[in-house]
Design a protein around this motif. Structure first.
Motif, short mmCIF file in Angstrom:
data_model
loop_
_atom_site.label_atom_id
_atom_site.label_comp_id
_atom_site.label_asym_id
_atom_site.label_seq_id
_atom_site.Cartn_x
_atom_site.Cartn_y
_atom_site.Cartn_z
N ALA A 101 2.98 -8.04 -7.72
CA ALA A 101 2.48 -6.12 -8.15
C ALA A 101 4.03 -6.10 -8.09
N ASP A 109 -0.66 4.65 -7.65
CA ASP A 109 -1.39 4.05 -7.58
C ASP A 109 -2.63 3.63 -6.44
N ASN A 157 0.97 -1.03 0.13
CA ASN A 157 0.56 -0.06 0.22
C ASN A 157 1.27 1.23 0.08
N LEU A 167 -0.77 -11.30 -3.75
CA LEU A 167 -0.80 -9.86 -4.30
C LEU A 167 -0.11 -8.65 -4.73
N LEU A 189 2.71 1.76 -3.08
CA LEU A 189 1.61 1.98 -4.81
C LEU A 189 1.22 3.01 -4.62
N ARG A 194 -6.24 2.27 -7.27
CA ARG A 194 -6.62 1.63 -7.63
C ARG A 194 -5.76 -0.24 -7.79
N ARG A 195 -4.89 0.20 -7.83
CA ARG A 195 -4.49 -2.29 -7.83
C ARG A 195 -4.48 -2.18 -6.19
N TRP A 253 -8.67 -3.51 -4.85
CA TRP A 253 -8.53 -4.75 -5.47
C TRP A 253 -7.61 -5.94 -4.61
N PHE A 254 -6.73 -5.41 -3.94
CA PHE A 254 -5.76 -6.51 -3.93
C PHE A 254 -6.05 -6.73 -2.17
#
Length: 446
Positions: A217, A166, A158, A213, A161, A168-169, A172-173
């Motif tokens: 990434a 970012d 977190n 996840l 990113l 958005r990923r 979802w993760f």
């Protein structure tokens, strides 16, 4: 100290419109809310097993919440460092910060998982006292702690990113595994028949999936994955300051609850209603602070000190606007909201004692939370650490214990909380005006 570098033509602060801020803040809000919402589902599922499993979950869940809090500290620290490199046009360097933070997170998670296999029993007994509740809590902790490496890896993920803007990923993760966990919890607790252990397995599986996840990434970014001890040491220093700051918060609010309890059950019940609403609004405003961390770090990394200062003022204004909106909603709900939490007239009456303070705190708190995000994004965490300690030891803690000594009741406790927030507001505004926080460059000097 890093020397100033020219700001690029499209400095990150130049595109930090309200829409851009919302695009970062809203997904972050969902991520922040996912864990508390899952805990509510888990509590509802386990609550039907009986009093002992529910009490065991309350005890063990508190320990897991502290572990998750450590992850939040790590995420906040890495966001600013990654954002600076991203703002300087060095995305690979920003991701490299994420690599080192992930090694740090994974190592800490393995230590937590191993430590809980040995220490869960004594820890549960220390919290709940010897007996069946402690035994059940220890069993839950031993299983759930196996997800600690994934939990802390997700926190590090977190962080980096968000640093590269970012959000958005991470949405979802985090959201996907939490939904999986909610489904697994129901399935394993009842049809499979694992009871409380089923809840722990569901938790560990979800945290592990989330961590995998985020790690995947990171691997897809095609950057070197070897650990670099010098960078990890720098990240540890940053996390240390944030951790000390957090401990000061925890001590203050635990003391407030302890003092409220000395005024009787109705007072502590009313305090719980008001303080949980305060924590809820803080959760929402934390999403704005996360956007500030990413945008301020990127602006300073791009060498845009003036833009960072303008953005900081904008974030403070947005925080105030959000705070005013919350104040209006809470004021309008004065005659309704306490009744949703308790049918006890005395508890509701005590909540109303705190209510005017809760309303007044919203605009002030909105600015404070936004500026916290600004300084964390700038890497100015030592100032935040010292400020929090001084405000807690010199304002909040003396005020609430004086409230007890002079029998001022819940109003005295919330007056102390207001003093705490006002002291932080004054110091943050002085820091903002001084500009000492706006150090430009890809990495702030340690």
């Amino acid at each position: 100290m890093t020397q100033p570098v020219p700001a690029p033509a499209s400095a990150p602060s130049a595109v930090a419109s309200p829409r851009r801020i919302a695009a970062l803040a809203l997904p972050a809000l969902v991520v922040l809310a996912a864990e508390p919402l899952y805990v509510l589902v888990d509590t509802a599922v386990i609550g039907h097993l009986g009093r002992v499993p529910l009490a065991a979950l309350a005890v063990s869940g508190t320990v897991l919440t502290l572990i998750a809090w450590l992850g939040t500290v790590l995420a906040y620290g890495i966001t600013g460092r990654a954002a600076r490199r991203f703002g300087a046009g060095d995305r690979a360097g920003a991701v490299a910060e994420g690599v080192q933070a992930s090694w740090l997170a994974f190592g800490a998670g393995v230590l937590v998982a191993a430590g809980m296999q040995l220490g869960a029993g004594p820890l549960a007994e220390a919290l709940a006292g010897p007996g069946e509740v402690a035994d059940a809590a220890a069993r839950w902790l031993r299983v759930a702690a196996l997800g600690a490496p994934g939990l802390l890896l997700a926190a590090a993920g977190n962080g980096w990113l968000r640093g590269v803007q970012d959000t958005r990923r991470p949405l979802w993760f985090v959201l996907g595994p939490n939904l999986l966990s909610a489904l697994l919890c129901v399935l394993l607790v009842y049809p499979v028949g694992w009871g409380l252990t089923g809840s722990a397995v569901a938790n560990a599986v979800a945290q592990t999936v989330s961590g995998v996840l985020f790690a995947a990434a990171l691997a897809r970014e095609r950057v070197p994955l070897r650990p670099r001890l010098r960078v990890i040491r720098q990240q540890l220093l940053l996390s240390r300051d944030l951790l000390v700051r957090g401990v000061a918060f925890q001590a203050s609010f635990l003391s407030a609850t302890a003092v409220a309890a000395r005024f009787g059950a109705a007072a502590v019940g009313g305090h719980q209603i008001a303080v949980q609403l305060w924590f809820f609004t803080a959760l929402v405003l934390d999403a704005l602070a996360i956007a500030a961390q990413a945008l301020i770090g990127a602006a300073l990394g791009a060498g845009d000190s003036a833009g960072a200062r303008a953005l900081a003022r904008r974030m403070a204004l947005l925080g105030a606007v959000c705070g005013v909106a919350f104040a209006a909603l809470i004021a309008a709900g004065a005659g309704i909201v306490p009744g949703l939490f308790s049918s006890d007239a005395q508890v509701r009456g005590q909540a109303m004692v705190a209510w005017p303070w809760l309303v007044a705190l919203q605009p002030i708190g909105g600015v404070v939370f936004a500026l916290d995000g600004v300084l964390i994004g700038a890497g100015d965490v030592r100032y935040l650490r010292n400020l929090t300690i001084v405000a807690a030891l010199g304002g909040f803690l003396p005020a609430i214990w004086l409230a007890y000594a002079f029998d001022l009741g819940l109003g005295g406790i919330w007056a102390g909380l207001t003093l705490f927030v006002l002291l932080r507001l004054a110091a943050l505004l002085l820091r903002l005006r001084s500009g000492g926080w706006a150090v430009v460059g890809a990495v702030r000097g340690m």
